[in-house]
Design a protein around this motif. Structure first.
Motif, PDB file in Angstrom:
ATOM      1  N   ALA A   1      -6.775  15.859 -20.960  1.00 15.19           N
ATOM      2  CA  ALA A   1      -6.825  14.981 -22.142  1.00 15.19           C
ATOM      3  C   ALA A   1      -5.787  15.350 -23.238  1.00 15.19           C
ATOM      4  O   ALA A   1      -5.046  14.511 -23.930  1.00 15.19           O
TER       5      ALA A   1
ATOM      6  N   ARG B   1      -5.014  11.707 -24.797  1.00  9.70           N
ATOM      7  CA  ARG B   1      -6.266  10.912 -25.072  1.00  9.70           C
ATOM      8  C   ARG B   1      -7.316  10.889 -24.024  1.00  9.70           C
ATOM      9  O   ARG B   1      -6.666  11.202 -22.694  1.00  9.70           O
ATOM     10  N   ASP B   2      -8.474  10.616 -24.029  1.00  7.62           N
ATOM     11  CA  ASP B   2      -9.155  10.542 -22.710  1.00  7.62           C
ATOM     12  C   ASP B   2      -9.125   9.059 -22.308  1.00  7.62           C
ATOM     13  O   ASP B   2      -9.152   8.087 -22.635  1.00  7.62           O
TER      14      ASP B   2
ATOM     15  N   GLN C   1     -10.659  18.709 -17.386  1.00 12.84           N
ATOM     16  CA  GLN C   1     -10.761  17.527 -18.304  1.00 12.84           C
ATOM     17  C   GLN C   1     -10.151  17.592 -19.486  1.00 12.84           C
ATOM     18  O   GLN C   1      -9.328  16.726 -20.093  1.00 12.84           O
TER      19      GLN C   1
END
Length: 472
Positions: free
Chosen positions: A102, A107-108, A98
């Protein structure tokens, strides 16, 4: 079974059982695939007009490529350079993946990780695609770097080349020797596509080098450190040192790097002069010729062969070993009324149970060809269908195995040294490739035609005896 076809992938148990080796580099680079789903990323790319297939990521935290398998479905794969044994696959936990995503995207984006798997980028071709009754096709026969996307196309072409041969040999329409051509023809194409894929990979590396990153150098450094990781007490310090070296290298991609103006200048040159990876290869995808000379790869050095010319335009020619080009034809089928518009490619596909003999009326000898074939078929039968082009067949009843079409034959471009008006017939295989071109001064006798058909691998399916009367 009479034959076995190994289509069982890169590790191919069939290839191993047959004792077939491979040439080339089994580990050009190790990659960690992170398969993820993100509808939010897909929506953002669409709204920003940034839809693409490949996204190359270079920043101080992540270097890699994001492949858009389906932007509509938000289906992506991140490919991250991976350096075993200093790096362990189990270190790529869900949280780490993750974080990588990101940092790569900026960005997430609510990514859902669907799978994580390491793999080796290879450049390998089997020594032969046949051993006795065993054949290899697809990844079992050849492994390319993914640059250019030749893997699936080449595998499908393998099957396309082999399927009709097996059908003809098993059905008795061809001699068993028809199977001999498979390995010779397809291995030649696989070698060329491997060379091109390696060259394409080297082109993508130029972009990394613009940022001061060299995959070869990184692989060498990690390889030099690897032995130390196996010494008790040195494993952790070695892995920490390796991670620090990789992190320092990535710093060169920072937008605040003092080298950024020079990097941008070099990149602009790569991209505007078309010296980066291209994605269209019409000549390699459909223009390959089975009669081209073999490529000497010097024991597996795919970089030793000169790179394919960078041509995005392709002009097909009628040439033995090449795919017969598209030509629009009007097929007069009396049972269906008005003529149907076809492509020559459709004609081949519709008559895949036989070789297609195209006979142009422009030679002035089409009638002679027709009579010769009729005489031959009184003696023996071959799996052939004859299409007479511009024969003027309004008042002619087709015989079994004949059809009449109209077309602008002059649109075809023939190979160097072949005059179109001297061509008597073009024999096309079920896979669409030209098996033979008969041209003046070919002797049109049943014996000569029969010899030509058997030379290209066909076998008589039925020998007919003529009745003989005697008088005493």
């Amino acid at each position: 079974a009479a034959y076995v076809v190994g289509c069982d992938g890169a590790r191919s148990p069939v290839r191993g059982a047959a004792g077939i080796g491979m040439q080339g580099d089994p580990n050009m680079q190790s990659i960690m695939n992170i398969h993820f789903e993100s509808p939010a990323l897909a929506r953002a790319l669409k709204s920003e007009g940034r839809e693409a297939m490949l996204y190359f990521v270079y920043n101080p935290k992540v270097v890699g490529v994001i492949v858009a398998h389906s932007i509509d479905d938000g289906d992506f794969v991140a490919q991250i350079p991976f350096f075993p044994p200093l790096e362990k696959a189990e270190a790529y936990t869900a949280d780490r993946c993750q974080a990588i995503l990101a940092n790569a995207i900026g960005r997430d984006v609510g990514a859902t990780v669907l799978g994580v798997r390491p793999w080796n980028m290879s450049a390998l071709v089997a020594d032969t695609f046949r051993s006795g009754r065993v054949f290899l096709a697809g990844d079992a026969a050849h492994l390319f770097p993914p640059a250019g996307g030749f893997g699936m196309n080449t595998g499908i072409q393998d099957a396309h080349n082999l399927a009709w041969r097996l059908a003809y040999a098993l059905g008795g329409s061809a001699r068993p020797s028809i199977l001999d051509g498979y390995s010779r023809e397809r291995r030649k194409v696989a070698v060329k596509n491997t060379c091109l894929s390696v060259a394409n990979f080297d082109e993508t590396v130029k972009v990394a080098r613009a940022f001061g990153l060299d995959p070869g150098l990184a692989k060498g450094l990690m390889g030099a450190l690897s032995p130390a990781s196996g010494i008790p007490g040195l494993r952790q310090p070695t892995e920490t040192l390796a991670e620090s070296i990789l992190s320092l290298g990535k710093l060169q991609t920072s937008p605040w790097s003092p080298l950024r103006p020079l990097q941008r200048l070099y990149l602009d040159g790569l991209l505007t002069q078309e010296r980066s990876l291209r994605l269209l290869y019409p000549e390699e995808d459909i223009g390959f010729c089975y009669e081209d000379p073999d490529i000497d790869i010097g024991g597996g050095d795919f970089r030793g062969w000169s790179k394919t010319r960078r041509r995005t335009k392709f002009s097909p020619r009628v040439k033995v070993g090449s795919r017969f080009p598209h030509l629009q034809v009007s097929w007069w089928r009396r049972e269906t009324g008005p003529p149907c518009v076809y492509s020559t490619i459709d004609l081949v596909a519709e008559h895949k149970r036989s070789f297609l003999i195209l006979v142009p009326g422009s030679s002035g000898r089409a009638g002679e060809v027709r009579d010769t074939l009729a005489s031959l078929h009184e003696e023996v039968s071959f799996a052939v269908t004859t299409a007479f082009v511009n024969f003027g067949a309004d008042s002619v009843d087709p015989r079994p195995g004949e059809l009449f079409v109209e077309a602008d034959w002059s649109k075809l471009e023939f190979d160097v040294g072949i005059e179109a008006d001297k061509v008597l017939a073009v024999v096309v295989r079920p896979d669409g490739h030209v098996a033979a071109i008969l041209k003046d001064p070919f002797r049109l006798t049943p014996y000569e035609v029969r010899t030509k058909l058997t030379d290209i691998g066909l076998a008589p399916t039925n020998t007919k005896r003529r009745s003989v009367s005697t008088a005493s």
